[in-house]
Design a protein around this motif. Structure first.
Motif, PDB file in Angstrom:
ATOM      1  N   ALA A 135       0.826  -1.205   0.000  1.00  0.00           N
ATOM      2  CA  ALA A 135       0.000   0.000   0.000  1.00  0.00           C
ATOM      3  C   ALA A 135       0.863   1.260   0.000  1.00  0.00           C
ATOM      4  CB  ALA A 135      -0.916  -0.021   1.213  1.00  0.00           C
ATOM      5  N   ASP A 192       0.526   4.016  -1.593  1.00  0.00           N
ATOM      6  CA  ASP A 192      -0.264   5.258  -1.536  1.00  0.00           C
ATOM      7  C   ASP A 192      -0.721   5.568  -0.117  1.00  0.00           C
ATOM      8  OD1 ASP A 192      -1.776   2.956  -1.727  1.00  0.00           O
ATOM      9  OD2 ASP A 192      -3.479   3.947  -2.680  1.00  0.00           O
ATOM     10  N   GLN A 193      -1.099   4.544   0.646  1.00  0.00           N
ATOM     11  CA  GLN A 193      -1.484   4.763   2.039  1.00  0.00           C
ATOM     12  C   GLN A 193      -0.275   5.152   2.884  1.00  0.00           C
ATOM     13  OE1 GLN A 193      -3.490   1.115   3.057  1.00  0.00           O
ATOM     14  NE2 GLN A 193      -5.486   2.104   2.845  1.00  0.00           N
TER      15      GLN A 193
END
Length: 82
Positions: free
Chosen positions: A32, A34-35
């Motif tokens: 993840a 982007d997170q």
């Protein structure tokens, strides 16, 4: 290559725990990104200034795992060293 005598109890070793933490962080960053970037951007500048960069974090985790492996750990309730 041989397994240690109590390999089923290896999760209790701090070196295994530190390595697992590093692997979990790395897996999160890969799964993840982007997170992870959103979390990083949400942190205040003062907090970011105290966090190590990627190379320092990796080196710290590897060093901590090596140190944890050579330190004597408490014995288990069955008298076996961990």
């Amino acid at each position: 290559m041989k397994l240690i005598a109590e390999w089923r109890q290896s999760w209790r070793l701090w070196s295994v725990r530190v390595s697992a933490l590093g692997a979990a962080v790395f897996a999160f960053l890969l799964a993840a990104p982007d997170q992870a970037l959103a979390i990083w951007n949400a942190l205040p500048i003062e907090v970011k200034a105290h966090l190590p960069n990627q190379q320092e974090l990796g080196l710290a985790l590897l060093t901590a795992a090596a140190v944890a492996r050579v330190l004597k750990q408490k014995e288990a309730s069955d008298g076996q060293p961990r």
